[in-house]
Design a protein around this motif. Sequence first.
Motif, PDB file in Angstrom:
ATOM      1  N   ALA A 203       0.807  -1.222   0.000  1.00 52.54           N
ATOM      2  CA  ALA A 203       0.000   0.000   0.000  1.00 52.54           C
ATOM      3  C   ALA A 203       0.838   1.270   0.000  1.00 52.54           C
ATOM      4  O   ALA A 203       0.359   2.331  -0.408  1.00 52.54           O
ATOM      5  N   GLU A 204       2.091   1.187   0.439  1.00 52.60           N
ATOM      6  CA  GLU A 204       2.938   2.371   0.572  1.00 52.60           C
ATOM      7  C   GLU A 204       3.305   2.933  -0.797  1.00 52.60           C
ATOM      8  O   GLU A 204       3.853   2.236  -1.649  1.00 52.60           O
ATOM      9  N   LYS A 205       3.025   4.218  -1.008  1.00 52.65           N
ATOM     10  CA  LYS A 205       3.314   4.864  -2.296  1.00 52.65           C
ATOM     11  C   LYS A 205       4.633   5.633  -2.290  1.00 52.65           C
ATOM     12  O   LYS A 205       5.201   5.893  -3.346  1.00 52.65           O
ATOM     13  N   ASN A 206       5.122   5.985  -1.102  1.00 51.38           N
ATOM     14  CA  ASN A 206       6.404   6.692  -1.008  1.00 51.38           C
ATOM     15  C   ASN A 206       7.538   5.683  -1.180  1.00 51.38           C
ATOM     16  O   ASN A 206       7.675   4.742  -0.377  1.00 51.38           O
ATOM     17  N   VAL A 207       8.351   5.859  -2.224  1.00 46.60           N
ATOM     18  CA  VAL A 207       9.375   4.881  -2.575  1.00 46.60           C
ATOM     19  C   VAL A 207      10.381   4.685  -1.443  1.00 46.60           C
ATOM     20  O   VAL A 207      10.764   3.562  -1.115  1.00 46.60           O
ATOM     21  N   THR A 208      10.815   5.773  -0.818  1.00 46.16           N
ATOM     22  CA  THR A 208      11.806   5.683   0.257  1.00 46.16           C
ATOM     23  C   THR A 208      11.269   4.890   1.437  1.00 46.16           C
ATOM     24  O   THR A 208      11.943   3.998   1.973  1.00 46.16           O
TER      25      THR A 208
ATOM     26  N   LYS B 272       8.797   2.818   1.420  1.00 44.84           N
ATOM     27  CA  LYS B 272       8.535   1.446   0.982  1.00 44.84           C
ATOM     28  C   LYS B 272       9.805   0.601   1.052  1.00 44.84           C
ATOM     29  O   LYS B 272       9.798  -0.526   1.565  1.00 44.84           O
ATOM     30  N   GLN B 273      10.915   1.145   0.552  1.00 49.01           N
ATOM     31  CA  GLN B 273      12.182   0.404   0.559  1.00 49.01           C
ATOM     32  C   GLN B 273      12.670   0.159   1.982  1.00 49.01           C
ATOM     33  O   GLN B 273      13.183  -0.930   2.298  1.00 49.01           O
TER      34      GLN B 273
ATOM     35  N   THR C 217      13.216  -3.542   3.679  1.00 46.56           N
ATOM     36  CA  THR C 217      14.492  -3.947   4.269  1.00 46.56           C
ATOM     37  C   THR C 217      14.298  -4.499   5.676  1.00 46.56           C
ATOM     38  O   THR C 217      14.859  -5.542   6.034  1.00 46.56           O
ATOM     39  N   ARG C 218      13.495  -3.796   6.484  1.00 41.72           N
ATOM     40  CA  ARG C 218      13.234  -4.259   7.849  1.00 41.72           C
ATOM     41  C   ARG C 218      12.519  -5.608   7.843  1.00 41.72           C
ATOM     42  O   ARG C 218      12.869  -6.507   8.622  1.00 41.72           O
ATOM     43  N   LEU C 219      11.546  -5.760   6.970  1.00 43.68           N
ATOM     44  CA  LEU C 219      10.795  -7.011   6.923  1.00 43.68           C
ATOM     45  C   LEU C 219      11.679  -8.166   6.474  1.00 43.68           C
ATOM     46  O   LEU C 219      11.531  -9.292   6.964  1.00 43.68           O
ATOM     47  N   ALA C 220      12.586  -7.889   5.554  1.00 43.80           N
ATOM     48  CA  ALA C 220      13.509  -8.937   5.094  1.00 43.80           C
ATOM     49  C   ALA C 220      14.366  -9.434   6.255  1.00 43.80           C
ATOM     50  O   ALA C 220      14.650 -10.641   6.376  1.00 43.80           O
ATOM     51  N   GLN C 221      14.771  -8.524   7.139  1.00 44.40           N
ATOM     52  CA  GLN C 221      15.568  -8.913   8.306  1.00 44.40           C
ATOM     53  C   GLN C 221      14.752  -9.808   9.247  1.00 44.40           C
ATOM     54  O   GLN C 221      15.258 -10.826   9.750  1.00 44.40           O
TER      55      GLN C 221
END
Length: 471
Positions: free
Chosen positions: A331-336, A338-339, A343-347
Amino acid sequence: MNNNTDAGVSSSSRTDKRNSSIGDYIILETIGQGSFAVVYKACKEKDKKDVAIKCSEKSKLSQPEAIENIITEIRILKMLRHPNIVEMIEFLWDDKCIYIVEEFCDGSDLSKFIQKRQKVPERIVQKFLQQLAMGLNYLRSHNISHLDLKPANLLLVTKPRLTLKIGDFGFAKFLSDETYQGALRGSPLYMAPEMLLRRQFGAKVDLWSVGIITYECLFGKAPFASCNFKELRDKLIAETTIEIPEDCGISRQCQELLKRTLKYNPQERIDFEQFFSHPFIDIAHVPSPKTYSYAVELLHQAVKHDSKKEFKEAFNLYCDALAYLIPHVHAEKNVTRKQALQTRLAQYMDRTEALLPATKWIQPSSTPYNVLRTLCSSTSGLYTAIEIGHSADLYLAEGLYQRAHEKYVIALEMLMNLLPKEPPGPRKDHLLKQTNEWLAQASRCKALIDMTEIDKPQVDIGDVKELCVLQ
């Protein structure tokens, strides 16, 4: 609320009110017409903000039930404030008409959306159904049944994002768990069998309508399209099988939801709690500030259990947090932002997977499994479901998320079809407990699968530009 008894309609024509006015509103055009009312697009003279005005002529409200309907509609609309329900701004009247002023929905309605595209992609149908479910959940919290759900009464707003809103509460009633019997209400094509056949009916009639709407979105036509009322009635009396086209490309979860909403017997039909929590709907995980805060709290708890080497609890909590946070990434539209979130979720995903070898809570000889296996040994359907569900547990323990999820779905479908027929007793209690556990595990599997898919490009939906911002 401005209950103006002299709305000042400055036009003698009732069919064309362009350039006329109702109170402080200038009529722009006619946008809808029914048996009891005409709907106009208008704007307020002061701020030029567009509104919709539903105009009901008093001469057509001579029947007591029609008068009761409009009183109930105004009463209901006054108490409703929800992003997926059309908002009433005020109501007015003069000597000839009653006017309900509502927010204007610039995207027309779902009926025209379907007509334009013929078939709506499943991913978009899912988003619409989630929004419809959130509106219905709010209505159920007030014991309100709509009783006339159909694509034409589901309005669309395109800005800032495409949003579905439930509209037209002209036939709505306050219904909790009781049943009701009365005159036909709504549109026959979307009407539940028990209502159309003039039997006792309850709030579940709205869920039948949801099933018909879903079918029409997916396949471009309602399942009981008929030449006349008698033909439609005969189909419902005969309980005609609802065919889902072969090779339709519709997911198992979506098909299962369709089948459970379109049960002729309301006792066998999915109930509201099951509908709202169904994996295809799952409104609990729809992005919102509340779900984000809850996910953060789950992560805090997971880290605490992890540090105490309570790996089973940590694993479950990490998975539950991911299930809430992944929709926020989409849902996040802000690219920064979102990234950063990715990154946090990948961790957290890496840590979750690292815990799998330590989560040895699933064993083939576990007591709950053996108890259920023994209790269900005389009933082949239940026994098979338990075996399949247990195989899902084993696949999950091995990190085979996709295969585990597939097995959980099959087992849960079987159990949900069989449980309503299960008599009360210890076996049913054990089955209900196990079903709830597998529902939770299936959700966790889905979160782990979604994490592996999160970096892949979104489904191409052609030239329907407004769908790109649907949430």
